[in-house]
Design an enzyme around this catalytic site. Sequence first.
Site, short mmCIF file in Angstrom:
data_model
loop_
_atom_site.label_atom_id
_atom_site.label_comp_id
_atom_site.label_asym_id
_atom_site.label_seq_id
_atom_site.Cartn_x
_atom_site.Cartn_y
_atom_site.Cartn_z
N ARG A 1 0.82 -1.22 0.00
CA ARG A 1 0.00 0.00 0.00
C ARG A 1 0.85 1.26 0.00
NH1 ARG A 1 -5.44 0.08 1.85
NH2 ARG A 1 -6.39 -1.87 1.26
N ARG B 1 -3.16 7.16 1.06
CA ARG B 1 -3.59 8.40 1.73
C ARG B 1 -2.56 9.04 2.65
NH1 ARG B 1 -9.11 5.61 3.35
NH2 ARG B 1 -7.56 3.97 3.44
N TYR C 1 -15.56 -10.95 0.36
CA TYR C 1 -16.24 -9.66 0.15
C TYR C 1 -17.49 -9.85 -0.72
CZ TYR C 1 -12.12 -7.40 2.12
OH TYR C 1 -11.13 -7.01 2.96
O1 CP3 Z 1 -0.15 -1.52 -2.48
C1 CP3 Z 1 -0.45 -0.59 -3.25
O2 CP3 Z 1 -0.02 0.57 -3.12
C2 CP3 Z 1 -1.32 -0.90 -4.46
C3 CP3 Z 1 -2.71 -0.70 -4.34
C4 CP3 Z 1 -3.61 -1.59 -3.49
C5 CP3 Z 1 -4.82 -1.10 -2.97
N1 CP3 Z 1 -5.51 -2.15 -2.43
C6 CP3 Z 1 -5.25 0.30 -3.04
C7 CP3 Z 1 -6.29 0.77 -2.12
C8 CP3 Z 1 -3.54 -2.96 -3.19
C9 CP3 Z 1 -2.44 -3.96 -3.46
C10 CP3 Z 1 -4.75 -3.29 -2.52
C11 CP3 Z 1 -5.09 -4.66 -2.10
C12 CP3 Z 1 -6.30 -4.88 -1.29
N2 CP3 Z 1 -7.51 -4.25 -1.39
C13 CP3 Z 1 -6.42 -5.88 -0.31
C14 CP3 Z 1 -5.34 -6.89 0.04
C15 CP3 Z 1 -4.32 -6.34 0.95
C16 CP3 Z 1 -4.83 -6.03 2.34
O3 CP3 Z 1 -4.87 -4.82 2.66
O4 CP3 Z 1 -5.17 -6.97 3.08
C17 CP3 Z 1 -7.72 -5.81 0.23
C18 CP3 Z 1 -8.29 -6.67 1.33
C19 CP3 Z 1 -8.40 -4.77 -0.47
C20 CP3 Z 1 -9.82 -4.36 -0.31
C21 CP3 Z 1 -9.95 -2.95 0.11
N3 CP3 Z 1 -9.59 -1.86 -0.66
C22 CP3 Z 1 -10.48 -2.47 1.32
C23 CP3 Z 1 -11.00 -3.34 2.48
C24 CP3 Z 1 -10.44 -1.07 1.27
C25 CP3 Z 1 -11.00 -0.09 2.27
C26 CP3 Z 1 -10.13 0.06 3.45
C27 CP3 Z 1 -9.07 1.10 3.22
O5 CP3 Z 1 -7.90 0.82 3.48
O6 CP3 Z 1 -9.45 2.21 2.79
C28 CP3 Z 1 -9.83 -0.70 0.04
C29 CP3 Z 1 -9.58 0.67 -0.43
C30 CP3 Z 1 -8.22 0.97 -0.96
N4 CP3 Z 1 -7.46 0.15 -1.76
C31 CP3 Z 1 -7.51 2.20 -0.79
C32 CP3 Z 1 -6.30 2.08 -1.50
C33 CP3 Z 1 -5.22 3.12 -1.68
C34 CP3 Z 1 -8.01 3.42 -0.04
C35 CP3 Z 1 -8.80 4.18 -1.04
C36 CP3 Z 1 -8.87 5.64 -0.80
O7 CP3 Z 1 -9.82 6.03 -0.09
O8 CP3 Z 1 -8.05 6.40 -1.34
#
Ligand code: CP3
Length: 348
Positions: A24, A28, A150
């Site tokens: 990640r 943000r 999900y």
């Molecule tokens: O690693 C990176 O920089 C690449 C991008 C990336 C994102 N999500 C961007 C994201 C990757 C590799 C993921 C994987 C992902 N997404 C997982 C597996 C890894 C982990 O965290 O366990 C999962 C379970 C998700 C599902 C997901 N996406 C959730 C539950 C959420 C909401 C919670 C949160 O952290 O906001 C997201 C949103 C998300 N995915 C954001 C980002 C940058 C936040 C979005 C924003 O509001 O800008």
Amino acid sequence: MITPKIEKVLRGGQTWPPPIWLMRQAGRYLPEYRVVRAKAGNFLNLCSSPELAAEVTLQPIKRFDLDAAIVFADILLIASALGQKLRFDDVHGPILEPAISKYGVGVLNSSASNDMLDPVCQTIQLVRSELDTSKSVIGFCGGPWTVATYMVAGHSSVDQSATRLFAYKNPSDFCFLIDRLVEISAKYMISQAKAGANILKIFDSWAGVLPEMEFERWVIEPTRKLVEIVRANVEDVTIIGFPRGAGDNYESYLIKTGVDALALDTQISENLGRHLQEKAPIQGNLDPIALEAGGEALSRAVDRVLDQFGSGPFVFNLGHGIGKNTPIDHVHELINRVRNSVDPCSWK
Ligand code: CP3
């Protein structure tokens, strides 16, 4: 052409200092990310605008000179390709409708749509063309089990009980869903590799909630198939598996799925981590909360990870994603400490 450091390590080689990237890493906690995200309007628009997504993918490389860029996307885009409506709520996280737990697997498309997935491959092409050849591009998908959690519940959950219940009560429907996920995830990974991803990572974030038999059935077997299809269609790509929370099941995951390397979570014991590293390259596993804390706690945690894994094939990373409240100075401290550390092999 020289092989990028991470790819060398993922093929069993060693480098010092170890290569480093952060789960990640685009997100943000970076002010420049927040600017681009505001321009895109929302997270999903950002994922499906290749120019903007490429820009945020490259932001952490520009700021921290990390060894790899992971394409900016999300594991849940697949759910929308399979016919669910996906949105991200600032408070509740992802919402997927209609939920399979309520409406069954009939909600799935009979043929998948690539509207959300094609832009990700275009982002990869842009990133690969802009990134120095000494650095790798990482593509990814979710593990079928984790994406299914999900899709079935329709939202995030603490223990994935809705999906576990659905899988016990409706094994053939659940099997149908998992098979669809394997098929579309494999195609998606192949397209990402063909677009220029050098490394592929499978994020199975909720692998840890399953008992051994279910782990075998819903995590190992689908991942094995996914890896098999990808390997049959692309050469020269390395695959990292991340069965987060799998504990003692990490080893059978490694052996049976055929991934090249393992990403370790923060909870794995030192003994098991070292044992796994005798069998495959390891990536991990600094506690992201220690990174957020900074100072002495961070220094001690970084040294411990280096001490545990520095003498084998090793990619430095976190054990889970970087938190949105992480101070940027702490990320600099982490990278400096890793890059200025002493090679443990120089003492031998
Ligand atoms: O690693 C990176 O920089 C690449 C991008 C990336 C994102 N999500 C961007 C994201 C990757 C590799 C993921 C994987 C992902 N997404 C997982 C597996 C890894 C982990 O965290 O366990 C999962 C379970 C998700 C599902 C997901 N996406 C959730 C539950 C959420 C909401 C919670 C949160 O952290 O906001 C997201 C949103 C998300 N995915 C954001 C980002 C940058 C936040 C979005 C924003 O509001 O800008």
